[in-house]
Design a protein around this motif. Structure first.
Motif, short mmCIF file in Angstrom:
data_model
loop_
_atom_site.label_atom_id
_atom_site.label_comp_id
_atom_site.label_asym_id
_atom_site.label_seq_id
_atom_site.Cartn_x
_atom_site.Cartn_y
_atom_site.Cartn_z
N ASP A 1 13.69 4.64 4.63
CA ASP A 1 13.02 3.32 4.53
C ASP A 1 13.61 3.57 3.09
O ASP A 1 12.67 3.29 1.98
N ASN A 2 14.28 3.76 2.38
CA ASN A 2 14.83 3.80 1.01
C ASN A 2 13.95 2.75 0.09
O ASN A 2 13.73 2.98 -1.04
N VAL A 3 14.19 1.22 0.33
CA VAL A 3 13.71 0.16 -0.44
C VAL A 3 12.45 0.54 -0.23
O VAL A 3 12.44 -0.25 -1.57
N PHE A 4 11.51 0.62 0.75
CA PHE A 4 10.41 0.58 0.02
C PHE A 4 9.71 1.42 -0.35
O PHE A 4 8.80 1.36 -1.62
N TYR A 5 10.34 2.65 -0.77
CA TYR A 5 10.13 4.03 -1.83
C TYR A 5 10.12 2.95 -2.86
O TYR A 5 9.47 3.23 -3.61
N GLN A 6 11.39 2.40 -3.62
CA GLN A 6 11.47 1.81 -4.59
C GLN A 6 10.48 1.23 -5.00
O GLN A 6 9.99 0.88 -6.17
N ARG A 7 10.24 0.37 -3.66
CA ARG A 7 9.10 -1.35 -3.90
C ARG A 7 7.67 -0.51 -4.43
O ARG A 7 7.02 -1.35 -4.82
N TRP A 8 7.06 -0.04 -3.49
CA TRP A 8 6.28 0.76 -3.68
C TRP A 8 5.79 1.05 -4.78
O TRP A 8 5.07 1.24 -6.15
N ASP A 9 6.81 1.56 -6.36
CA ASP A 9 6.91 1.51 -7.43
C ASP A 9 5.94 0.62 -8.04
O ASP A 9 5.12 0.58 -8.94
N ALA A 10 6.95 -0.44 -7.89
CA ALA A 10 6.03 -2.05 -7.81
C ALA A 10 4.90 -2.55 -7.93
O ALA A 10 3.99 -2.35 -8.40
N ILE A 11 4.73 -2.02 -6.44
CA ILE A 11 3.32 -2.02 -6.01
C ILE A 11 2.32 -1.73 -6.63
O ILE A 11 1.02 -2.25 -6.41
N SER A 12 2.68 -0.30 -6.22
CA SER A 12 1.74 0.61 -6.25
C SER A 12 1.16 0.43 -8.20
O SER A 12 -0.37 1.13 -8.58
N ARG A 13 1.50 0.03 -9.15
CA ARG A 13 1.38 -0.02 -10.32
C ARG A 13 0.32 -0.55 -11.24
O ARG A 13 -0.44 -0.74 -11.52
N ASP A 14 0.23 -2.46 -10.30
CA ASP A 14 -0.81 -2.74 -10.41
C ASP A 14 -2.36 -3.18 -9.93
O ASP A 14 -2.07 -2.80 -8.29
N ARG A 15 -3.24 -2.29 -10.13
CA ARG A 15 -4.21 -2.51 -9.00
C ARG A 15 -4.20 -3.95 -8.30
O ARG A 15 -5.31 -3.56 -6.79
N GLU A 16 -4.97 -5.07 -8.92
CA GLU A 16 -4.74 -6.36 -8.28
C GLU A 16 -3.70 -6.22 -6.68
O GLU A 16 -4.20 -7.19 -5.59
N ILE A 17 -2.09 -6.23 -7.36
CA ILE A 17 -1.04 -6.08 -6.71
C ILE A 17 -1.26 -5.34 -5.71
O ILE A 17 -1.10 -5.53 -4.08
N PHE A 18 -1.88 -3.71 -5.55
CA PHE A 18 -1.51 -2.79 -4.62
C PHE A 18 -2.53 -3.37 -3.82
O PHE A 18 -2.54 -3.01 -2.52
N THR A 19 -4.57 -4.14 -4.30
CA THR A 19 -5.67 -4.59 -3.24
C THR A 19 -4.60 -5.59 -2.32
O THR A 19 -5.09 -5.45 -1.18
N ALA A 20 -4.35 -6.25 -3.22
CA ALA A 20 -3.50 -7.42 -2.56
C ALA A 20 -2.48 -7.09 -1.55
O ALA A 20 -2.77 -7.75 0.10
N TRP A 21 -1.45 -6.09 -1.30
CA TRP A 21 -0.72 -5.27 -0.67
C TRP A 21 -1.27 -4.32 0.64
O TRP A 21 -1.52 -5.08 1.88
N ILE A 22 -2.29 -3.99 0.61
CA ILE A 22 -3.62 -3.41 1.15
C ILE A 22 -4.21 -4.51 2.38
O ILE A 22 -4.10 -4.32 3.44
N ARG A 23 -4.97 -5.52 1.50
CA ARG A 23 -5.13 -5.93 2.99
C ARG A 23 -4.41 -6.44 3.40
O ARG A 23 -4.75 -7.08 4.62
N GLU A 24 -2.95 -7.18 2.55
CA GLU A 24 -2.83 -7.89 3.48
C GLU A 24 -1.62 -7.40 5.09
O GLU A 24 -1.49 -7.77 5.85
N HIS A 25 -1.24 -6.25 4.58
CA HIS A 25 -0.71 -5.53 5.53
C HIS A 25 -1.50 -4.17 6.11
O HIS A 25 -0.88 -3.65 7.22
N ILE A 26 -2.75 -3.82 5.52
CA ILE A 26 -3.24 -2.80 6.56
C ILE A 26 -4.36 -3.35 7.02
O ILE A 26 -4.83 -3.00 8.33
N LEU A 27 -5.29 -3.87 5.99
CA LEU A 27 -7.27 -4.17 6.25
C LEU A 27 -6.44 -5.46 7.42
O LEU A 27 -7.81 -5.34 8.63
N ASN A 28 -5.58 -6.63 7.53
CA ASN A 28 -5.53 -7.96 8.36
C ASN A 28 -4.88 -7.72 8.73
O ASN A 28 -4.39 -8.53 9.98
#
Length: 288
Positions: A240-267
């Motif tokens: 999934d090359n699109v996800f690898y590209q998207r991850w760059d933006a998701i992981s740059r910001d602490r709040e965006i990353f934390t929200a992603w982890i919460r929505e997609h993994i913890l929840n």
């Protein structure tokens, strides 16, 4: 001896806080589902080992699961830096990360040494480099037969090795094929091992020279279809090359990353639900 169980059961039973854990897989068969379950179960103070840390370790580090990393290269392949990795090293967020950097050949040989029950590996790979000046773990020895100066490096013996594979039979014999890294060596070097697989089969029908891990070297086998997503599993699905590209933006910001982890993994309850959430998000974005 291998036992079939759910991934949540395997992580709960075999991975403990403070363990040395190796999640291996090269280019494909990267055990993302297992990495997510480590985050979901809130493991802490892990000492991670991986030849090429990429997104799965960026997620684990950013979620606060690890405070030590032994590695030979780290990055988002084809994209750039691992931003959660960098934040932990440069700013200590969410926790400071201790590093032990080695070369590819070093770690490959160190796994082999661990699998062979040897205390260290010997290699020529550092000849002419200044690596010994920055790493206290690399020493020099003299060959007793030729007098040649060689590098010695500690073997790697994880508490737990985790890999993803294509198939396993009902007894827990595991089959991998395609591009392989050090999955076999990591499992043989580890005290305990978990293998997630695409499918359970009656017979492996292994081709000559295929990599087969017998059931007596594996502790847990877990059926997790698409468990290497967003990496690929040769013969099953593409990267999934699109996800690898998207991850760059998701992981740059602490709040965006934390929200992603919460929505997609913890929840989410498990990796199957994670995939459903991801697919739903892709559909929503496609219609914007």
């Amino acid at each position: 001896m291998a036992r079939w169980m759910s991934l949540s059961e395997a992580i709960a039973a075999l991975v403990h806080d403070g363990d040395c854990v190796a999640l291996e897989g090269f280019t494909h068969l990267i055990p993302f589902a297992a990495g997510h379950e480590l985050i979901r179960q809130g493991r802490r103070h892990l000492s991670l080992v991986r030849m090429t840390p990429d997104l799965v370790y960026d997620q684990l580090i950013g979620a606060g699961c690890a405070d030590r990393l032994t590695f030979s290269w780290g990055g988002n392949p084809g994209i750039g830096s691992l931003h959660r990795f960098r934040d932990a090293v440069e700013r200590g967020w969410p926790v400071p990360l201790e590093l032990e950097e080695r070369s590819h050949s070093d770690l490959a040989n160190a796994y082999v040494a661990g699998a062979s029950n040897l205390p260290f590996a010997v290699l020529r790979g550092y000849a002419g480099s200044s690596f010994e000046e920055v790493s206290p773990h690399i020493r020099s020895i003299t060959c007793p037969f030729t007098g040649e100066k060689l590098a010695a490096t500690p073997s790697v013996r994880p508490d737990v090795a985790v890999i993803h594979a294509q198939k396993a039979d009902h007894s827990g014999n595991v089959l991998l094929w395609g591009i392989l890294g050090v999955q076999k060596e990591a499992v043989l070097a580890a005290r305990r091992s978990i293998v997630t697989v695409e499918e359970q089969v009656d017979s492996l029908n292994a081709a000559p020279n295929a990599c087969v891990l017998p059931h007596w070297v594996v502790d847990a086998v877990c059926l997790v279809p698409r468990g290497a997503t967003p990496s690929y599993a040769h013969g099953y699905y593409e990267r999934d090359n699109v996800f690898y590209q998207r991850w760059d933006a998701i992981s740059r910001d602490r709040e965006i990353f934390t929200a992603w982890i919460r929505e997609h993994i913890l929840n989410t309850a498990d990796f199957a639900e994670y995939l459903r959430v991801q697919n739903e998000r892709h559909r929503r974005e496609a219609f914007r």
